[in-house]
Motif scaffolding. Structure first.
Motif, mmCIF file in Angstrom:
data_model
loop_
_atom_site.group_PDB
_atom_site.id
_atom_site.type_symbol
_atom_site.label_atom_id
_atom_site.label_comp_id
_atom_site.label_asym_id
_atom_site.label_seq_id
_atom_site.Cartn_x
_atom_site.Cartn_y
_atom_site.Cartn_z
ATOM 1 N N UNK A 9 35.782 -77.378 -2.245
ATOM 2 C CA UNK A 9 36.874 -78.336 -2.031
ATOM 3 C C UNK A 9 37.773 -77.779 -0.927
ATOM 4 N N UNK A 10 37.719 -78.408 0.227
ATOM 5 C CA UNK A 10 38.427 -77.864 1.390
ATOM 6 C C UNK A 10 39.941 -77.797 1.182
ATOM 7 N N UNK A 11 40.488 -78.764 0.465
ATOM 8 C CA UNK A 11 41.928 -78.749 0.207
ATOM 9 C C UNK A 11 42.298 -77.524 -0.632
ATOM 10 N N UNK A 12 41.470 -77.219 -1.645
ATOM 11 C CA UNK A 12 41.733 -76.069 -2.505
ATOM 12 C C UNK A 12 41.538 -74.757 -1.753
ATOM 13 N N UNK A 13 40.454 -74.657 -0.982
ATOM 14 C CA UNK A 13 40.191 -73.422 -0.244
ATOM 15 C C UNK A 13 41.272 -73.157 0.802
ATOM 16 N N UNK A 14 41.759 -74.226 1.458
ATOM 17 C CA UNK A 14 42.826 -74.069 2.453
ATOM 18 C C UNK A 14 44.126 -73.605 1.779
ATOM 19 N N UNK A 15 44.379 -74.162 0.611
ATOM 20 C CA UNK A 15 45.571 -73.785 -0.165
ATOM 21 C C UNK A 15 45.502 -72.312 -0.571
ATOM 22 N N UNK A 16 44.331 -71.884 -1.036
ATOM 23 C CA UNK A 16 44.162 -70.494 -1.433
ATOM 24 C C UNK A 16 44.265 -69.550 -0.244
ATOM 25 N N UNK A 17 43.650 -69.929 0.845
ATOM 26 C CA UNK A 17 43.692 -69.089 2.047
ATOM 27 C C UNK A 17 45.125 -68.887 2.522
ATOM 28 N N UNK A 18 45.874 -69.970 2.585
ATOM 29 C CA UNK A 18 47.259 -69.897 3.031
ATOM 30 C C UNK A 18 48.095 -69.026 2.091
ATOM 31 N N UNK A 31 32.624 -72.679 2.302
ATOM 32 C CA UNK A 31 32.616 -73.935 1.552
ATOM 33 C C UNK A 31 31.230 -74.298 1.041
ATOM 34 N N UNK A 32 30.303 -73.357 1.167
ATOM 35 C CA UNK A 32 28.917 -73.596 0.786
ATOM 36 C C UNK A 32 28.397 -72.350 0.071
ATOM 37 N N UNK A 33 27.639 -72.553 -0.996
ATOM 38 C CA UNK A 33 27.177 -71.420 -1.788
ATOM 39 C C UNK A 33 26.336 -70.418 -1.015
ATOM 40 N N UNK A 34 25.387 -70.909 -0.242
ATOM 41 C CA UNK A 34 24.498 -70.008 0.513
ATOM 42 C C UNK A 34 25.274 -69.217 1.552
ATOM 43 N N UNK A 35 26.201 -69.884 2.242
ATOM 44 C CA UNK A 35 27.023 -69.192 3.235
ATOM 45 C C UNK A 35 27.907 -68.133 2.569
ATOM 46 N N UNK A 36 28.432 -68.472 1.399
ATOM 47 C CA UNK A 36 29.274 -67.533 0.684
ATOM 48 C C UNK A 36 28.515 -66.292 0.259
ATOM 49 N N UNK A 37 27.275 -66.480 -0.184
ATOM 50 C CA UNK A 37 26.467 -65.341 -0.600
ATOM 51 C C UNK A 37 26.179 -64.414 0.575
ATOM 52 N N UNK A 53 30.584 -74.783 -9.310
ATOM 53 C CA UNK A 53 29.834 -75.907 -8.764
ATOM 54 C C UNK A 53 29.968 -75.927 -7.240
ATOM 55 N N UNK A 54 28.884 -75.553 -6.556
ATOM 56 C CA UNK A 54 28.891 -75.441 -5.097
ATOM 57 C C UNK A 54 27.635 -76.080 -4.507
ATOM 58 N N UNK A 55 27.686 -76.540 -3.264
ATOM 59 C CA UNK A 55 26.487 -77.043 -2.593
ATOM 60 C C UNK A 55 25.502 -75.914 -2.310
ATOM 61 N N UNK A 56 24.235 -76.204 -2.340
ATOM 62 C CA UNK A 56 23.086 -75.338 -1.998
ATOM 63 C C UNK A 56 22.809 -74.228 -3.006
ATOM 64 N N UNK A 57 23.857 -73.641 -3.583
ATOM 65 C CA UNK A 57 23.675 -72.559 -4.551
ATOM 66 C C UNK A 57 24.918 -72.465 -5.423
ATOM 67 N N UNK A 58 24.737 -72.523 -6.749
ATOM 68 C CA UNK A 58 25.920 -72.501 -7.612
ATOM 69 C C UNK A 58 26.440 -71.077 -7.820
ATOM 70 N N UNK A 59 27.610 -71.005 -8.431
ATOM 71 C CA UNK A 59 28.253 -69.703 -8.621
ATOM 72 C C UNK A 59 27.459 -68.756 -9.485
ATOM 73 N N UNK A 60 26.734 -69.280 -10.498
ATOM 74 C CA UNK A 60 25.917 -68.418 -11.354
ATOM 75 C C UNK A 60 24.865 -67.682 -10.510
ATOM 76 N N UNK A 61 24.164 -68.449 -9.663
ATOM 77 C CA UNK A 61 23.101 -67.856 -8.845
ATOM 78 C C UNK A 61 23.667 -66.847 -7.846
ATOM 79 N N UNK A 62 24.828 -67.171 -7.291
ATOM 80 C CA UNK A 62 25.460 -66.253 -6.339
ATOM 81 C C UNK A 62 25.786 -64.924 -7.018
ATOM 82 N N UNK A 63 26.410 -64.997 -8.192
ATOM 83 C CA UNK A 63 26.811 -63.770 -8.886
ATOM 84 C C UNK A 63 25.597 -62.953 -9.314
ATOM 85 N N UNK A 64 24.573 -63.629 -9.820
ATOM 86 C CA UNK A 64 23.370 -62.916 -10.247
ATOM 87 C C UNK A 64 22.743 -62.147 -9.087
#
Length: 225
Positions: A9-18, A31-37, A53-64
């Motif tokens: 969610x770009x609004x949320x990520x921008x808020x957190x970044x700021x 803003x994308x699971x694969x990019x984040x990993x 809940x993320x596009x391309x790869x969810x948080x569970x898969x990223x953490x694992x």
């Protein structure tokens, strides 16, 4: 101090970044699971704020995937408030869990707490006699032989091993491993202990997991049945 925010969610990520940058942190956003990993694996961060809940790869898969090689503290940030989701995140190696909507001051306090833990260790190894538990890589060996455990069995063994020599009641175990209030009519702890013993103790002469009648359970290499 560097923070990675993986949030679609770009609004949320921008808020957190700021907010985090105003609090003195350097912040990267994906803003994308694969990019984040990719960022989490290739860069060094003090804390990762991770949505489920993320596009391309969810948080569970990223953490694992991340926990196979890195111990960077992870704060789950998600709209999912189910107990099973919280337990799953912690069992996979998450360090904290914050549900949306949230107050930024609370998120900041949790991030600061995780960051104060210091540089993450690549491996946390717990030993109980000839039993070795690699916490971050979630691997268990005894006498050099690999022991495959379910996530719940691993969480139970990790709890006992970290409290080595300390007798834990069924109530304590149920509260930590299942996040539930103990019911005297429930035998979930006994069943889990029995299954864990079958994998950890049955094929070995020294029995590590002990029953203290009327009290609970303890793991200790100095005690045998």
């Amino acid at each position: 101090m560097r923070i990675l925010v993986i949030e679609d969610e770009e609004k949320t990520s921008a808020y957190l970044k700021k907010g985090l940058e105003e609090s003195g942190y350097a912040v990267d956003v994906a803003n994308d699971g694969a990019d984040g990993l990719i960022l989490a694996l290739e860069e060094k961060y003090d804390v990762i704020v991770l949505d489920v809940m993320l596009p391309t790869m969810d948080g569970w898969a990223i953490l694992k995937t991340l926990r196979a090689s890195k111990a960077t503290p992870v704060l789950f940030l998600t709209a999912r408030d189910d107990v099973n989701d919280r337990v799953r995140g912690l069992e996979l190696g998450g360090d904290d869990y914050l549900v949306k909507p949230f107050a930024f001051v609370e998120l900041l306090a949790r991030v600061r707490t995780l960051a104060r833990r210091g540089p993450p260790r690549e491996s946390e190894l717990i030993k109980v006699g000839d039993l070795e538990i690699d916490v971050n890589r979630r691997k268990v060996r005894r006498e050099g032989k690999r022991i495959d455990l379910t996530p719940r069995e691993f969480a139970l063994l990790r709890l006992l091993a970290r409290k080595q020599g300390e007798v834990l009641s069924r109530t304590q175990i149920a509260s930590y491993v299942w996040d539930m209030n103990f019911d005297s009519d429930t035998n979930v702890v006994e069943v889990a202990i029995r299954r864990l013993r079958a994998k950890v103790d049955d094929d070995f002469s020294v029995k590590l997991i002990q029953t203290v009648r009327g009290v609970g359970y303890v793991i200790d290499s100095k005690v045998t049945d």
